[in-house]
Design a protein around this motif. Structure first.
Motif, PDB file in Angstrom:
ATOM      1  N   GLY A 228      38.823  42.699  54.820  1.00 18.80           N
ATOM      2  CA  GLY A 228      39.376  42.234  56.086  1.00 18.80           C
ATOM      3  C   GLY A 228      38.502  42.561  57.274  1.00 18.80           C
ATOM      4  N   ALA A 229      37.482  43.420  57.091  1.00 18.46           N
ATOM      5  CA  ALA A 229      36.597  43.787  58.197  1.00 18.46           C
ATOM      6  C   ALA A 229      35.296  42.994  58.173  1.00 18.46           C
ATOM      7  N   CYS A 230      34.550  43.059  57.053  1.00 19.77           N
ATOM      8  CA  CYS A 230      33.226  42.432  56.993  1.00 19.77           C
ATOM      9  C   CYS A 230      33.259  41.041  56.379  1.00 19.77           C
ATOM     10  N   ARG A 231      34.410  40.637  55.832  1.00 17.35           N
ATOM     11  CA  ARG A 231      34.583  39.314  55.225  1.00 17.35           C
ATOM     12  C   ARG A 231      33.662  39.105  54.033  1.00 17.35           C
ATOM     13  N   ARG A 232      33.247  40.177  53.394  1.00 17.56           N
ATOM     14  CA  ARG A 232      32.425  40.064  52.193  1.00 17.56           C
ATOM     15  C   ARG A 232      33.230  40.510  50.980  1.00 17.56           C
ATOM     16  N   PRO A 233      32.816  40.074  49.771  1.00 19.98           N
ATOM     17  CA  PRO A 233      33.598  40.400  48.574  1.00 19.98           C
ATOM     18  C   PRO A 233      33.617  41.892  48.286  1.00 19.98           C
ATOM     19  N   ILE A 234      34.705  42.342  47.684  1.00 23.56           N
ATOM     20  CA  ILE A 234      34.873  43.740  47.310  1.00 23.56           C
ATOM     21  C   ILE A 234      34.747  43.821  45.799  1.00 23.56           C
ATOM     22  N   GLU A 235      33.695  44.442  45.333  1.00 24.02           N
ATOM     23  CA  GLU A 235      33.444  44.501  43.901  1.00 24.02           C
ATOM     24  C   GLU A 235      33.725  45.885  43.318  1.00 24.02           C
ATOM     25  N   GLU A 236      34.070  46.858  44.163  1.00 21.85           N
ATOM     26  CA  GLU A 236      34.371  48.192  43.654  1.00 21.85           C
ATOM     27  C   GLU A 236      35.802  48.556  44.034  1.00 21.85           C
ATOM     28  N   ARG A 237      36.009  49.764  44.547  1.00 23.98           N
ATOM     29  CA  ARG A 237      37.356  50.210  44.891  1.00 23.98           C
ATOM     30  C   ARG A 237      37.921  49.391  46.047  1.00 23.98           C
ATOM     31  N   VAL A 238      39.183  49.011  45.952  1.00 23.26           N
ATOM     32  CA  VAL A 238      39.834  48.173  46.959  1.00 23.26           C
ATOM     33  C   VAL A 238      40.936  48.969  47.653  1.00 23.26           C
ATOM     34  N   VAL A 239      40.967  48.900  48.973  1.00 24.35           N
ATOM     35  CA  VAL A 239      42.068  49.474  49.747  1.00 24.35           C
ATOM     36  C   VAL A 239      42.980  48.328  50.186  1.00 24.35           C
ATOM     37  N   ARG A 240      44.264  48.431  49.886  1.00 27.84           N
ATOM     38  CA  ARG A 240      45.226  47.397  50.280  1.00 27.84           C
ATOM     39  C   ARG A 240      46.128  47.984  51.357  1.00 27.84           C
ATOM     40  N   ALA A 241      46.067  47.405  52.535  1.00 34.54           N
ATOM     41  CA  ALA A 241      46.860  47.903  53.662  1.00 34.54           C
ATOM     42  C   ALA A 241      46.987  46.806  54.703  1.00 34.54           C
ATOM     43  N   MET A 242      48.105  46.822  55.423  1.00 37.85           N
ATOM     44  CA  MET A 242      48.336  45.882  56.516  1.00 37.85           C
ATOM     45  C   MET A 242      48.229  44.426  56.046  1.00 37.85           C
ATOM     46  N   GLY A 243      48.601  44.178  54.785  1.00 33.86           N
ATOM     47  CA  GLY A 243      48.588  42.824  54.257  1.00 33.86           C
ATOM     48  C   GLY A 243      47.200  42.292  53.943  1.00 33.86           C
ATOM     49  N   LYS A 244      46.180  43.171  53.906  1.00 37.69           N
ATOM     50  CA  LYS A 244      44.813  42.750  53.635  1.00 37.69           C
ATOM     51  C   LYS A 244      44.174  43.696  52.625  1.00 37.69           C
ATOM     52  N   THR A 245      42.968  43.314  52.195  1.00 41.47           N
ATOM     53  CA  THR A 245      42.179  44.184  51.333  1.00 41.47           C
ATOM     54  C   THR A 245      40.927  44.619  52.095  1.00 41.47           C
ATOM     55  N   TRP A 246      40.463  45.842  51.765  1.00 38.37           N
ATOM     56  CA  TRP A 246      39.357  46.414  52.531  1.00 38.37           C
ATOM     57  C   TRP A 246      38.404  47.175  51.611  1.00 38.37           C
ATOM     58  N   HIS A 247      37.105  47.187  52.004  1.00 36.49           N
ATOM     59  CA  HIS A 247      36.213  48.187  51.442  1.00 36.49           C
ATOM     60  C   HIS A 247      36.686  49.552  51.923  1.00 36.49           C
ATOM     61  N   VAL A 248      36.521  50.567  51.088  1.00 38.76           N
ATOM     62  CA  VAL A 248      36.969  51.913  51.474  1.00 38.76           C
ATOM     63  C   VAL A 248      36.337  52.337  52.792  1.00 38.76           C
TER      64      VAL A 248
END
Length: 359
Positions: A228-248
């Protein structure tokens, strides 16, 4: 980029050349009668004199010399190892030829024999005329004059890009005016690439997945979450918060920009905050319900609580500051539940409380 013709620099061969001769020595006694008669009328190219019978002579490329006449035109010494340099049909030994005609290289300061590069108000060996940043050869590719230096085109573009705050394409080595495409750590013009699946020309929004580039629609079909911040794919650990996914590392406090790294966060206006900055900006937050406290605040154990949520952590019985409660794991426990604790645990808690009071 500037090439030789654009700057008027001549990158051709010079008129200087050398020969290593193996002079043919002959005498009149070695020749046939016809050849002897011809040579009897021949004369030395240098002194114009004739030849005596049985006299040794030198034949160099069809020119005949007395042995003592086949010498350097400057020092009148014989040519060492038969090596001579010729300029305007005059022969010189190596030393005198260099001294008279050969320019010195602006880098190695040695004499230049053969091809001479004339550039930057100096003379150069082809191998010595190089980019002053990356040391690549410039003789056959041209160069750009940059702040008194000779640079290759890629190095010039990189310096120009740094001065303008822009990027240089890693493929064509020209400035990127629009948003660059980042691929394997380098920047490119997006139009150099096509989607691995559909073949369409890519934009700067292309996504890299397992070493390949995809347009957004094709990438989304791969089922990879997007940060949700850099708009790039997350291929490792995923943080799910505020209805979005994030790099740690990208799920951070909106105020101090420090990653939460699994710690509790507080939301307000679609942004996430750490407890410290949320309190500074918006007031106290209840430790139990994680909401801003609108009414009275119960402050205990270095935390804030809603009145209705300040309760025993074991039996959920309501507490007030007038009630006797015991701290256990930084949480309040009523007296009744505390009495049910094992004796050893109560001893350790009592000892820890006494140590805290001494400090």
């Amino acid at each position: 980029m500037t090439n030789a013709h654009q700057l008027g620099f001549e990158l051709g061969d010079s008129d200087l050349f050398r020969r290593r001769t193996d002079p043919n020595h002959a005498s009149n006694s070695d020749l046939s009668i016809g050849a002897t008669n011809q040579l009897a009328q021949a004369s030395c190219v240098r002194c114009k004199g004739g030849f005596q019978p049985n006299e040794q002579m030198v034949n160099s490329n069809g020119e005949i010399y007395h042995e003592e006449c086949f010498v350097c035109a400057q020092c009148f010494q014989k040519f060492p190892d038969g090596l001579y340099y010729e300029f305007e049909k005059v022969k010189y030994c190596e030393h005198d030829f260099h001294m008279l005609f050969a320019p010195c290289c602006g880098k190695c300061e040695e004499f230049i024999v053969g091809r001479v590069i004339k550039a930057m108000n100096n003379n150069w060996h082809p191998n010595c005329f190089t980019c002053q940043t990356c040391n690549s050869r410039l003789a056959d590719v041209g160069f750009v004059k940059n702040a008194g230096r000779s640079l290759c085109r890629p190095c010039h573009n990189r310096e120009k890009a740094n001065g303008l705050g822009k990027f240089v394409c890693h493929k064509c080595h020209t400035l990127i005016d629009e948003t660059p495409l980042r691929y394997k750590g380098d920047t490119y013009h997006p139009f150099h690439f096509n989607c691995e699946t559909c073949g369409k020309e890519l934009t700067s929004e292309a996504r890299e997945l397992r070493g390949e580039l995809y347009c957004l629609p094709c990438h989304d079909k791969q089922g990879i979450p997007i940060c949700g911040a850099c708009r790039r794919p997350i291929e490792e650990r995923v943080v799910r918060a505020m209805g979005k996914t994030w790099h740690v590392e990208h799920f951070v406090c909106a105020q101090c920009e420090k990653p939460f790294l699994g710690q509790k966060h507080y939301e307000r206006g679609g942004l996430a905050y750490c407890e410290t900055h949320f309190n500074q900006l918006f007031g106290d937050v209840c430790y139990h319900c994680n909401e801003v406290i609108d009414g009275d605040v119960v402050s205990a154990l270095n935390k804030s609580w809603c009145v209705k949520h300040f309760q025993c952590t074991c039996c959920n019985g309501k507490l007030t500051l007038k009630n006797k409660f015991i701290e256990y794991d930084m949480k309040p426990v009523c007296r009744k539940c505390y009495e049910k604790f094992p004796v050893e645990l109560k001893k350790r808690l009592k000892k820890a409380a006494e140590a805290e009071r001494k400090h």
